[in-house]
Design a protein around this motif. Structure first.
Motif, PDB file in Angstrom:
ATOM      1  N   GLU A 170       0.820  -1.219   0.000  1.00  0.00           N
ATOM      2  CA  GLU A 170       0.000   0.000   0.000  1.00  0.00           C
ATOM      3  C   GLU A 170       0.850   1.264   0.000  1.00  0.00           C
ATOM      4  OE1 GLU A 170      -3.104   2.357   2.965  1.00  0.00           O
ATOM      5  OE2 GLU A 170      -2.658   0.232   3.315  1.00  0.00           O
ATOM      6  N   VAL A 171       1.840   1.341   0.911  1.00  0.00           N
ATOM      7  CA  VAL A 171       2.625   2.575   0.996  1.00  0.00           C
ATOM      8  C   VAL A 171       3.617   2.688  -0.161  1.00  0.00           C
ATOM      9  CG1 VAL A 171       2.336   2.882   3.479  1.00  0.00           C
ATOM     10  CG2 VAL A 171       4.272   1.536   2.624  1.00  0.00           C
ATOM     11  N   GLN A 173       2.942   1.595  -3.170  1.00  0.00           N
ATOM     12  CA  GLN A 173       2.079   2.067  -4.257  1.00  0.00           C
ATOM     13  C   GLN A 173       1.875   3.562  -4.141  1.00  0.00           C
ATOM     14  OE1 GLN A 173       0.868   0.595  -6.919  1.00  0.00           O
ATOM     15  NE2 GLN A 173       0.326  -1.539  -6.528  1.00  0.00           N
ATOM     16  N   ARG A 174       1.619   4.017  -2.933  1.00  0.00           N
ATOM     17  CA  ARG A 174       1.331   5.436  -2.718  1.00  0.00           C
ATOM     18  C   ARG A 174       2.534   6.316  -3.047  1.00  0.00           C
ATOM     19  NH1 ARG A 174      -2.132   7.797   2.430  1.00  0.00           N
ATOM     20  NH2 ARG A 174      -3.002   9.538   1.250  1.00  0.00           N
ATOM     21  N   THR A 175       3.722   5.832  -2.803  1.00  0.00           N
ATOM     22  CA  THR A 175       4.922   6.611  -3.105  1.00  0.00           C
ATOM     23  C   THR A 175       5.446   6.350  -4.518  1.00  0.00           C
ATOM     24  OG1 THR A 175       6.294   4.894  -2.078  1.00  0.00           O
ATOM     25  CG2 THR A 175       5.654   6.752  -0.695  1.00  0.00           C
ATOM     26  N   ARG A 199      11.924   8.195  -1.686  1.00  0.00           N
ATOM     27  CA  ARG A 199      10.536   7.725  -1.672  1.00  0.00           C
ATOM     28  C   ARG A 199      10.373   6.535  -0.728  1.00  0.00           C
ATOM     29  NH1 ARG A 199       8.911   6.353  -7.327  1.00  0.00           N
ATOM     30  NH2 ARG A 199      11.089   6.609  -7.943  1.00  0.00           N
ATOM     31  N   ALA A 203       7.849   6.217   2.345  1.00  0.00           N
ATOM     32  CA  ALA A 203       7.017   5.040   2.600  1.00  0.00           C
ATOM     33  C   ALA A 203       7.195   4.567   4.040  1.00  0.00           C
ATOM     34  CB  ALA A 203       7.375   3.926   1.617  1.00  0.00           C
ATOM     35  N   LEU A 233       2.803  13.235  -4.263  1.00  0.00           N
ATOM     36  CA  LEU A 233       2.421  12.514  -3.053  1.00  0.00           C
ATOM     37  C   LEU A 233       2.046  13.486  -1.948  1.00  0.00           C
ATOM     38  CD1 LEU A 233       2.174  10.038  -1.223  1.00  0.00           C
ATOM     39  CD2 LEU A 233       4.638  10.212  -0.808  1.00  0.00           C
ATOM     40  N   ALA A 236      -1.275  14.884  -2.471  1.00  0.00           N
ATOM     41  CA  ALA A 236      -2.341  13.892  -2.282  1.00  0.00           C
ATOM     42  C   ALA A 236      -2.585  13.556  -0.812  1.00  0.00           C
ATOM     43  CB  ALA A 236      -2.000  12.611  -3.048  1.00  0.00           C
ATOM     44  N   LEU A 237      -1.648  13.876   0.074  1.00  0.00           N
ATOM     45  CA  LEU A 237      -1.779  13.526   1.484  1.00  0.00           C
ATOM     46  C   LEU A 237      -2.756  14.420   2.234  1.00  0.00           C
ATOM     47  CD1 LEU A 237       1.935  12.796   2.467  1.00  0.00           C
ATOM     48  CD2 LEU A 237       0.068  11.138   2.355  1.00  0.00           C
ATOM     49  N   ASP A 240      -5.662  13.570   5.041  1.00  0.00           N
ATOM     50  CA  ASP A 240      -5.307  12.419   5.882  1.00  0.00           C
ATOM     51  C   ASP A 240      -4.225  12.747   6.902  1.00  0.00           C
ATOM     52  OD1 ASP A 240      -7.060  10.789   4.450  1.00  0.00           O
ATOM     53  OD2 ASP A 240      -5.540  10.324   2.958  1.00  0.00           O
TER      54      ASP A 240
END
Length: 295
Positions: A170-171, A173-175, A199, A203, A233, A236-237, A240
């Motif tokens: 998950e992390v 992918q996010r980074t 990156r 993560a 990134l 996008a944070l 959250d």
């Protein structure tokens, strides 16, 4: 603390700007934020500083800084080299005091709780806050996968093997790293490029799902492509995580942040919504800096 209820009108004439400056609490202009911008979501929490001062020996690096970082928003701290912006950032997780000659006065509150109160453990504070430094700092004796889950293990977060695998994916992918490292998770992180290492550090910081993320010039040593990925990134944070990013790049601050704070010689000069601080600054020093007349 500075009154944030009185907005500064961007189109006001110069006389009005002078009058506004005359009523600022020690050279700090906090602008009212649109209700839509102040929407809070996720588990993000606000951060506030109250009369914060930080020094190294006899050198005062931060002087009487009072401001609020809105929950779930990205705040950039800008200013010339040596102005105290990185020191201010490091006061938010008590990293500043790891320097033997360092001293801190005033207070920092995260989610309303003082991190400098008597009995508060500094190490526990740091563990609960995501932090990424200017230079990539992967743990060289750990694999890529172990680097990602290191934060979870330090915090004592228990998870099954499959849960850890899901969190790693998950992390990453996010980074934007998953497709680049999925087939070598057991490999050495030092084999990655500088941008990939940074990156990976992001993560690692995001894996425990922190409510606060502090970034100290995270793209200063990176190529344009890696910089763009990290900026995307950070953008996008919002919602959250409460993000505070120190950057020497004013264009970067304009791209990723909701609010911007300008510092000069240890003084917090002006804080406000990014679009207003760059287009209609209240303080003449801010205007001179953002228009390139010094810096």
């Amino acid at each position: 603390m500075t009154d944030v209820s009185r907005p500064v009108t961007a189109s006001a004439p110069s006389e009005a700007g002078s009058a506004a400056r005359a009523h600022l609490t020690p050279a700090v202009a906090l602008r009212a934020v649109d209700a839509a911008e102040d929407t809070r979501s996720g588990s993000a929490v606000p951060i506030s500083t109250h009369g914060l001062e930080a020094s190294y020996g006899s050198v005062r690096a931060v002087r009487e800084a009072t401001l609020t970082f809105t929950a779930g928003r990205v705040t950039a701290i800008i200013g010339p080299s040596g102005c105290g912006k990185s020191t201010l950032l490091r006061c938010l997780n008590r990293l500043h005091e790891t320097v033997p000659s360092a001293r801190v006065r005033g207070d920092v509150r995260i989610g309303g709780e003082s991190i400098y109160a008597a009995g508060v453990n500094a190490i526990a504070v740091r563990r609960g806050i995501g932090f990424v430094a200017q230079r990539p700092t992967p743990f060289p004796t750990m694999s890529i996968r172990e680097n990602v889950v290191a934060g979870l293990q330090v915090l004592g977060i228990r998870a099954t093997g499959s849960e850890l695998d899901d969190r790693v994916e998950e992390v990453l992918q996010r980074t934007g790293l998953w497709n680049e490292v999925a087939d070598r998770l057991d490999g050495n992180p030092m084999s990655l490029s500088g941008g990939q290492q940074q990156r990976l550090c992001l993560a690692r910081a995001l894996a425990p799902a922190p409510r606060v993320l502090l970034l100290d010039e995270p793209t200063a040593a990176l190529d344009p492509g890696s910089t763009q990925r990290i900026e995307e990134l950070v953008y996008a944070l919002r919602g959250d995580v409460t993000v505070v990013i120190v950057t020497h790049n004013m264009q970067q601050a304009a791209r990723v942040s909701d609010h911007t704070a300008f510092m000069l010689a240890g003084e917090l000069v002006e804080v406000g919504p990014t679009r207003l601080l760059f287009t209609a600054p209240v303080d003449r020093r801010t205007e001179a800096y953002v228009t390139g007349r010094f810096g």
